[in-house]
Write an enzyme that holds these catalytic residues in place. Sequence first.
Site, PDB file in Angstrom:
ATOM      1  N   PHE A  11       0.845  -1.200   0.000  1.00  0.00           N
ATOM      2  CA  PHE A  11       0.000   0.000   0.000  1.00  0.00           C
ATOM      3  C   PHE A  11       0.879   1.248   0.000  1.00  0.00           C
ATOM      4  O   PHE A  11       0.866   2.057   0.908  1.00  0.00           O
ATOM      5  CB  PHE A  11      -0.920  -0.040   1.232  1.00  0.00           C
ATOM      6  N   ILE A  14       1.552   3.120  -5.638  1.00  0.00           N
ATOM      7  CA  ILE A  14       0.634   2.458  -6.576  1.00  0.00           C
ATOM      8  C   ILE A  14      -0.628   1.977  -5.854  1.00  0.00           C
ATOM      9  O   ILE A  14      -1.745   2.188  -6.336  1.00  0.00           O
ATOM     10  CB  ILE A  14       1.334   1.255  -7.272  1.00  0.00           C
ATOM     11  N   THR A  93       4.054  -4.684  -4.405  1.00  0.00           N
ATOM     12  CA  THR A  93       5.218  -4.496  -3.524  1.00  0.00           C
ATOM     13  C   THR A  93       6.450  -4.171  -4.368  1.00  0.00           C
ATOM     14  O   THR A  93       6.484  -4.429  -5.570  1.00  0.00           O
ATOM     15  CB  THR A  93       5.502  -5.756  -2.671  1.00  0.00           C
ATOM     16  N   LYS A 122       7.735  -5.778 -11.452  1.00  0.00           N
ATOM     17  CA  LYS A 122       8.499  -6.402 -12.555  1.00  0.00           C
ATOM     18  C   LYS A 122       9.300  -7.629 -12.151  1.00  0.00           C
ATOM     19  O   LYS A 122       9.442  -8.575 -12.918  1.00  0.00           O
ATOM     20  CB  LYS A 122       9.561  -5.412 -13.094  1.00  0.00           C
ATOM     21  N   GLY A 151       4.431   1.609 -18.104  1.00  0.00           N
ATOM     22  CA  GLY A 151       3.421   2.394 -17.386  1.00  0.00           C
ATOM     23  C   GLY A 151       2.064   2.364 -18.063  1.00  0.00           C
ATOM     24  O   GLY A 151       1.401   1.328 -18.129  1.00  0.00           O
ATOM     25  N   GLY A 204      12.196  13.461  -7.707  1.00  0.00           N
ATOM     26  CA  GLY A 204      11.565  12.211  -7.261  1.00  0.00           C
ATOM     27  C   GLY A 204      11.279  11.243  -8.394  1.00  0.00           C
ATOM     28  O   GLY A 204      10.467  10.328  -8.256  1.00  0.00           O
ATOM     29  N   GLU A 207      15.263   6.497  -8.706  1.00  0.00           N
ATOM     30  CA  GLU A 207      15.397   5.700  -7.487  1.00  0.00           C
ATOM     31  C   GLU A 207      16.561   6.262  -6.664  1.00  0.00           C
ATOM     32  O   GLU A 207      17.506   6.830  -7.223  1.00  0.00           O
ATOM     33  CB  GLU A 207      15.759   4.255  -7.845  1.00  0.00           C
ATOM     34  N   LYS A 222      12.307  -5.150 -18.100  1.00  0.00           N
ATOM     35  CA  LYS A 222      11.165  -4.954 -19.003  1.00  0.00           C
ATOM     36  C   LYS A 222      11.385  -5.678 -20.332  1.00  0.00           C
ATOM     37  O   LYS A 222      10.438  -6.237 -20.915  1.00  0.00           O
ATOM     38  CB  LYS A 222      10.924  -3.457 -19.210  1.00  0.00           C
ATOM     39  N   GLY A 312       4.673   6.732 -12.951  1.00  0.00           N
ATOM     40  CA  GLY A 312       3.757   7.680 -12.300  1.00  0.00           C
ATOM     41  C   GLY A 312       2.611   6.846 -11.762  1.00  0.00           C
ATOM     42  O   GLY A 312       2.025   6.071 -12.527  1.00  0.00           O
TER      43      GLY A 312
HETATM   44  N1  LIG Z   1       5.527   4.173  -8.768  1.00  0.00           N
HETATM   45  C1  LIG Z   1       5.418   3.966 -10.064  1.00  0.00           C
HETATM   46  O1  LIG Z   1       5.228   4.899 -10.847  1.00  0.00           O
HETATM   47  C2  LIG Z   1       5.500   2.556 -10.618  1.00  0.00           C
HETATM   48  C3  LIG Z   1       5.219   2.358 -11.986  1.00  0.00           C
HETATM   49  C4  LIG Z   1       5.225   1.053 -12.500  1.00  0.00           C
HETATM   50  C5  LIG Z   1       5.542  -0.007 -11.652  1.00  0.00           C
HETATM   51  N2  LIG Z   1       5.842   0.224 -10.332  1.00  0.00           N
HETATM   52  C6  LIG Z   1       6.138  -0.930  -9.475  1.00  0.00           C
HETATM   53  O2  LIG Z   1       5.023  -1.130  -8.610  1.00  0.00           O
HETATM   54  C7  LIG Z   1       5.460  -1.614  -7.326  1.00  0.00           C
HETATM   55  C8  LIG Z   1       4.996  -0.654  -6.251  1.00  0.00           C
HETATM   56  O3  LIG Z   1       5.549   0.629  -6.485  1.00  0.00           O
HETATM   57  P1  LIG Z   1       5.301   1.851  -5.476  1.00  0.00           P
HETATM   58  O4  LIG Z   1       5.815   3.049  -6.143  1.00  0.00           O
HETATM   59  O5  LIG Z   1       3.890   1.803  -4.982  1.00  0.00           O
HETATM   60  O6  LIG Z   1       6.280   1.422  -4.267  1.00  0.00           O
HETATM   61  P2  LIG Z   1       6.226   1.950  -2.758  1.00  0.00           P
HETATM   62  O7  LIG Z   1       5.614   3.307  -2.712  1.00  0.00           O
HETATM   63  O8  LIG Z   1       7.578   1.703  -2.194  1.00  0.00           O
HETATM   64  O9  LIG Z   1       5.174   0.953  -2.059  1.00  0.00           O
HETATM   65  C9  LIG Z   1       5.415  -0.383  -1.828  1.00  0.00           C
HETATM   66  C10 LIG Z   1       4.637  -0.822  -0.617  1.00  0.00           C
HETATM   67  O10 LIG Z   1       4.800  -2.236  -0.438  1.00  0.00           O
HETATM   68  C11 LIG Z   1       4.967  -2.489   0.957  1.00  0.00           C
HETATM   69  N3  LIG Z   1       5.615  -3.763   1.178  1.00  0.00           N
HETATM   70  C12 LIG Z   1       6.931  -4.074   1.188  1.00  0.00           C
HETATM   71  N4  LIG Z   1       7.112  -5.384   1.456  1.00  0.00           N
HETATM   72  C13 LIG Z   1       5.887  -5.916   1.643  1.00  0.00           C
HETATM   73  C14 LIG Z   1       5.408  -7.213   1.968  1.00  0.00           C
HETATM   74  N5  LIG Z   1       6.234  -8.241   2.177  1.00  0.00           N
HETATM   75  N6  LIG Z   1       4.073  -7.401   2.093  1.00  0.00           N
HETATM   76  C15 LIG Z   1       3.213  -6.370   1.917  1.00  0.00           C
HETATM   77  N7  LIG Z   1       3.600  -5.113   1.608  1.00  0.00           N
HETATM   78  C16 LIG Z   1       4.920  -4.884   1.476  1.00  0.00           C
HETATM   79  C17 LIG Z   1       5.795  -1.309   1.435  1.00  0.00           C
HETATM   80  O11 LIG Z   1       5.714  -1.178   2.824  1.00  0.00           O
HETATM   81  P3  LIG Z   1       6.946  -0.510   3.631  1.00  0.00           P
HETATM   82  O12 LIG Z   1       7.069   0.880   3.124  1.00  0.00           O
HETATM   83  O13 LIG Z   1       6.491  -0.628   5.044  1.00  0.00           O
HETATM   84  O14 LIG Z   1       8.148  -1.362   3.315  1.00  0.00           O
HETATM   85  C18 LIG Z   1       5.131  -0.155   0.677  1.00  0.00           C
HETATM   86  O15 LIG Z   1       4.006   0.315   1.374  1.00  0.00           O
HETATM   87  C19 LIG Z   1       6.988  -1.747  -7.432  1.00  0.00           C
HETATM   88  O16 LIG Z   1       7.314  -3.064  -7.769  1.00  0.00           O
HETATM   89  C20 LIG Z   1       7.344  -0.776  -8.565  1.00  0.00           C
HETATM   90  O17 LIG Z   1       8.530  -1.118  -9.234  1.00  0.00           O
HETATM   91  C21 LIG Z   1       5.808   1.483  -9.806  1.00  0.00           C
END
Ligand SMILES: NC(=O)c1ccc[n+]([C@@H]2O[C@H](COP(=O)([O-])OP(=O)(O)OC[C@H]3O[C@@H](n4cnc5c(N)ncnc54)[C@H](OP(=O)(O)O)[C@@H]3O)[C@@H](O)[C@H]2O)c1
Length: 331
Positions: A11, A14, A93, A122, A151, A204, A207, A222, A312
């Site tokens: 949570f 995304i 996650t 991924k 995306g 931001g 990474e 990818k 995004g």
């Molecule tokens: N952001 C983007 O624009 C984007 C775009 C495409 C794909 N993605 C992919 O989508 C995924 C999520 O991205 P995000 O940006 O939402 O990442 P994020 O903001 O870091 O959120 C990830 C969440 O997963 C939680 N988490 C970690 N380990 C876990 C577990 N074992 N069980 C349950 N929850 C767990 C984290 O909790 P803690 O913070 O407590 O560790 C955090 O709340 C990633 O794989 C990323 O590469 C992201």
Amino acid sequence: LKEIKAVIVGFGNIGKAFLRVLMEKSSFLENKLEKKVKIIAICEADGSLVNEAGISLKEALSRDIKRLNYWKENKNAVSLIQELDLDILFEFTPGNIESGEPGYTHIREALSNGINVITSNKAPLALKFSELMNLAKRNGVKLKYEATVGGAIPIINLRDTYLFGEEIIELYGILNGTTNYILSKMTSELLSLDSALKEAQELGIAEANASYDIDGIDTAAKVAILANSLLGKGVSIKDINICGIRDITLEAIELAKKHGYVIKLIGDCKKLEVAPKLIPKWSPLNVSGTLNAITLETDIAKKITLVGYGAGPRETCSAILADLIDVLRDL
Ligand SMILES: NC(=O)c1ccc[n+]([C@@H]2O[C@H](COP(=O)([O-])OP(=O)(O)OC[C@H]3O[C@@H](n4cnc5c(N)ncnc54)[C@H](OP(=O)(O)O)[C@@H]3O)[C@@H](O)[C@H]2O)c1
């Protein structure tokens, strides 16, 4: 209305953006598909919010979920998969590209228990694509992953629908917005790679661990997913030859410019390669900023280039929503 029970695992950006989109689109989904998506659990690294009667999305978005009544400390995704009666698991996650965890275990457990999976993560797919797709097939459920590549660009669903009958001859493109931002800044403002990277981090869009983007690892993940999905290659990220943009100098950018080219980090799914390439200025792949662009060449349509936001949270939810609609149609 048929009720569909779902859990969100992860949570963060995304997960939260998706809940917002689900709130916006729930009446649409109810009217068009006659399905009501009920989120019965939201799982974080250190516990889960569980309410089988349905979690209030508004409350989950406006309050710290760990302070809500239904929060269960240390309740993890695997035990929820076994205990709850679920139709869909959303896996959001962060993925470790060496192990694919924790997403690999979540996806494998969900599929093994007959639960459809929709993911933006991924790593599990870049490492274990065939194993997970076969598992989904054996259990009669879907594993959807449009959000893992490009995306908001609907490349996988385009292939699975409109271009299903065509042979894909070439497939390559810009699959990482951060490196494209850096190369664009180096080209238009003659910023050094280090300054452009610093700017991207301040905004931001990079990474904290820059290597993932700069050294081409994210693009390679990818490429592996697309090569499996669209070209049926049966590969993992370990089969991709990777060269990032770390050694690209301003002199190289200027020289390319003088001859009518730009330098872009290109992932090539046919050659299983990631490398900086000279792209003619007139090419549809010459997109700036954080945009992604993917060209595919088929036996009938010939070349098609898709351009859009490669990341995004909200933009990525376009892919997640499309996957959700595809799964809902079968439920
Ligand atoms: N952001 C983007 O624009 C984007 C775009 C495409 C794909 N993605 C992919 O989508 C995924 C999520 O991205 P995000 O940006 O939402 O990442 P994020 O903001 O870091 O959120 C990830 C969440 O997963 C939680 N988490 C970690 N380990 C876990 C577990 N074992 N069980 C349950 N929850 C767990 C984290 O909790 P803690 O913070 O407590 O560790 C955090 O709340 C990633 O794989 C990323 O590469 C992201």
